[in-house]
Design a protein around this motif. Structure first.
Motif, PDB file in Angstrom:
ATOM      1  N   ILE A  64       0.851  -1.186   0.000  1.00  0.00           N
ATOM      2  CA  ILE A  64       0.000   0.000   0.000  1.00  0.00           C
ATOM      3  C   ILE A  64       0.890   1.240   0.000  1.00  0.00           C
ATOM      4  CG2 ILE A  64      -1.823   1.286   1.188  1.00  0.00           C
ATOM      5  CD1 ILE A  64      -2.596  -1.267   2.630  1.00  0.00           C
ATOM      6  N   ARG A  65       0.589   2.176  -0.874  1.00  0.00           N
ATOM      7  CA  ARG A  65       1.303   3.443  -0.841  1.00  0.00           C
ATOM      8  C   ARG A  65       0.801   4.273   0.341  1.00  0.00           C
ATOM      9  NH1 ARG A  65       0.573   6.439  -6.349  1.00  0.00           N
ATOM     10  NH2 ARG A  65      -1.587   6.145  -5.692  1.00  0.00           N
ATOM     11  N   PHE A  66       1.695   5.068   0.912  1.00  0.00           N
ATOM     12  CA  PHE A  66       1.327   5.869   2.079  1.00  0.00           C
ATOM     13  C   PHE A  66       0.103   6.731   1.801  1.00  0.00           C
ATOM     14  CE2 PHE A  66       1.720  10.008   4.259  1.00  0.00           C
ATOM     15  CZ  PHE A  66       1.502   9.575   5.566  1.00  0.00           C
ATOM     16  N   GLU A  67       0.079   7.396   0.654  1.00  0.00           N
ATOM     17  CA  GLU A  67      -1.013   8.312   0.350  1.00  0.00           C
ATOM     18  C   GLU A  67      -2.350   7.601   0.143  1.00  0.00           C
ATOM     19  OE1 GLU A  67       1.572   7.947  -3.436  1.00  0.00           O
ATOM     20  OE2 GLU A  67       1.830   8.036  -1.259  1.00  0.00           O
ATOM     21  N   ASP A  68      -2.320   6.299  -0.094  1.00  0.00           N
ATOM     22  CA  ASP A  68      -3.555   5.532  -0.252  1.00  0.00           C
ATOM     23  C   ASP A  68      -4.095   5.019   1.081  1.00  0.00           C
ATOM     24  OD1 ASP A  68      -3.442   5.853  -2.995  1.00  0.00           O
ATOM     25  OD2 ASP A  68      -2.321   3.995  -3.303  1.00  0.00           O
ATOM     26  N   ALA A  69      -3.288   5.130   2.137  1.00  0.00           N
ATOM     27  CA  ALA A  69      -3.648   4.542   3.430  1.00  0.00           C
ATOM     28  C   ALA A  69      -4.374   5.517   4.343  1.00  0.00           C
ATOM     29  CB  ALA A  69      -2.395   4.009   4.124  1.00  0.00           C
TER      30      ALA A  69
END
Length: 418
Positions: A64-69
């Motif tokens: 998971i990318r940080f900005e998607d979390a």
């Protein structure tokens, strides 16, 4: 059908991270693909990451990318609320959650931590988010500084807040309970909660509340002089080295942090030697106050040692620095594997994993909120894009509707009129 769980609390320092880490470990062992989502995060500086997200993603190796979390920061939420745009916040949270839900078999959603600005609205927001996502909740409550009656009253209030909004509460976990009161807390919760709610109690684990030298360095904006390899040492106690060495050594406790002015070479060298001696407790680190460094000859002596605990230098008097260290609230972070593993093993020991897993598997959402219905409708419209023609283009209502539809990018529109 994809599944998810919402981990919530109604207070700060509840130890929610223990539950998040333990539950994530359990899910990964029983589910093929597990995602992680925090709808609202604390504000973070440019170039840095939210500690909760970084810890979970890095330790468990989640794709998971940080900005998607996460969806929104606390300050952004407050601004939206002040403008009456909570609906926009919910739309964003639902959209980002749904993207994760499409990729993973199960999504663990972690609620807010009740710290900093905006705590007054956090419980209501957590309830509102869980309701609109259509997922059940696990509530975490802390027993610190509460009588049994106070604890039961506050935790039932949290439970009731979720149930009044038709959010199913699958489990309630009492955390940071004194070991001798575990059964008392469990029996008390079972007496006020419905029997279908799974109840567990986890004892207070002192090592999880102890700050590390790294956290002290960050809090005090300190300079690390020696011992960077041991920066994650946990601090079990701290004391000021103001007396003579022979007397101070008698006051050392296990995992001691020694606080002393930088010109007290006797205390510095004595603490280092005590750490090597089997006759004295372990020293976790040394804090040199007053922005005073030891003399060159002392620094040279320390440089020649094979192994040195962290020695840090801070700008500030001993009294003020000692008070600041005492007020530090420890967090679990990615590099501190020991705390993460302690959290997971504690969760596994005190929570019935099979019962919890069965409850998660058996849950089925009942109904759909208007916001979720709107999201699904918009999604279908985007998948089957149409071209619509609207008459009466001089009508304000038509103009407003056209503007909204274009902003959502769901249809192609032609408006007839002047």
């Amino acid at each position: 059908m994809n599944k998810a769980i919402y981990i919530a609390t109604s207070e700060s320092n509840s130890g929610k991270s223990i539950i998040t880490l333990g539950l994530m470990s359990m899910l990964i062992g029983r589910t093929a693909k597990v995602g992680y989502f925090r709808p609202i995060v604390e504000d973070f500086e440019d170039g840095k990451l939210d500690n909760h997200i970084e810890t979970v993603i890095s330790y468990f190796g989640l794709d998971i990318r940080f900005e998607d979390a996460f969806a929104i920061t606390k300050s952004q939420l407050i601004k939206k609320k002040n403008k009456g745009k909570i609906g926009d916040v919910l739309d964003l949270i639902i959209e980002k959650f749904k993207h994760l839900e499409e990729r993973f078999d199960f999504v663990l959603v972690e609620g807010t931590s009740f710290s900093g600005e905006g705590t007054a609205i956090e419980l209501d927001m957590n309830v509102l988010i869980a309701k609109n996502l259509g997922i059940p909740a696990i509530i975490v409550g802390s027993g610190v500084d509460k009588t049994l009656e106070e604890f039961l009253d506050s935790e039932y209030l949290a439970y009731d807040s979720f149930k009044n909004k038709e959010v199913e509460v699958l489990a309630f976990i009492a955390n940071k309970i004194q070991p001798e009161n575990l059964k008392l807390a469990e029996d008390g919760l079972r007496s006020v909660l419905p029997k279908e709610v799974l109840v567990s109690a986890i004892p207070a684990i002192s090592s999880l509340d102890n700050p590390t030298v790294k956290e002290i360095v960050e809090e005090l904006d300190a300079k690390v002089l020696f011992g960077k390899d041991y920066i994650n040492n946990e601090v079990g106690s701290f004391s000021v080295g103001a007396m003579q060495l022979r007397n101070y050594l008698l006051h050392l406790k296990e995992n001691a942090l020694v606080i002393t002015p930088g010109d007290r070479a006797d205390i510095i060298l004595g603490a280092l030697q005590a750490n090597e001696s089997v006759n004295y407790p372990t020293v976790s680190g040394i804090v040199l106050t007053g922005n005073i460094l030891p003399e060159d000859s002392i620094l040279k002596l320390i440089e020649g040692l094979d192994s040195v605990v962290p020695i840090i230098s801070v700008d500030g008097g001993t009294y003020r620095i000692t008070n600041k260290i005492g007020s530090i609230k420890s967090k679990i972070y990615a590099e501190n594997k020991h705390k993460i593993e302690t959290s997971i093993s504690t969760f596994e020991k005190y929570v019935d994993l099979d019962d919890l897993s069965n409850k998660l598997s058996a849950f089925e959402a009942d109904g759909m909120t208007p916001k979720m219905f709107q999201y699904n409708l918009v999604k279908r419209a985007k998948q089957h894009r149409k071209h619509i023609v609207l008459p009466e283009g001089d009508d304000d209502r038509i103009i407003i509707a056209t503007s909204r539809l274009l902003a959502m990018d769901v249809v192609d529109i032609s408006v007839i009129g002047n």
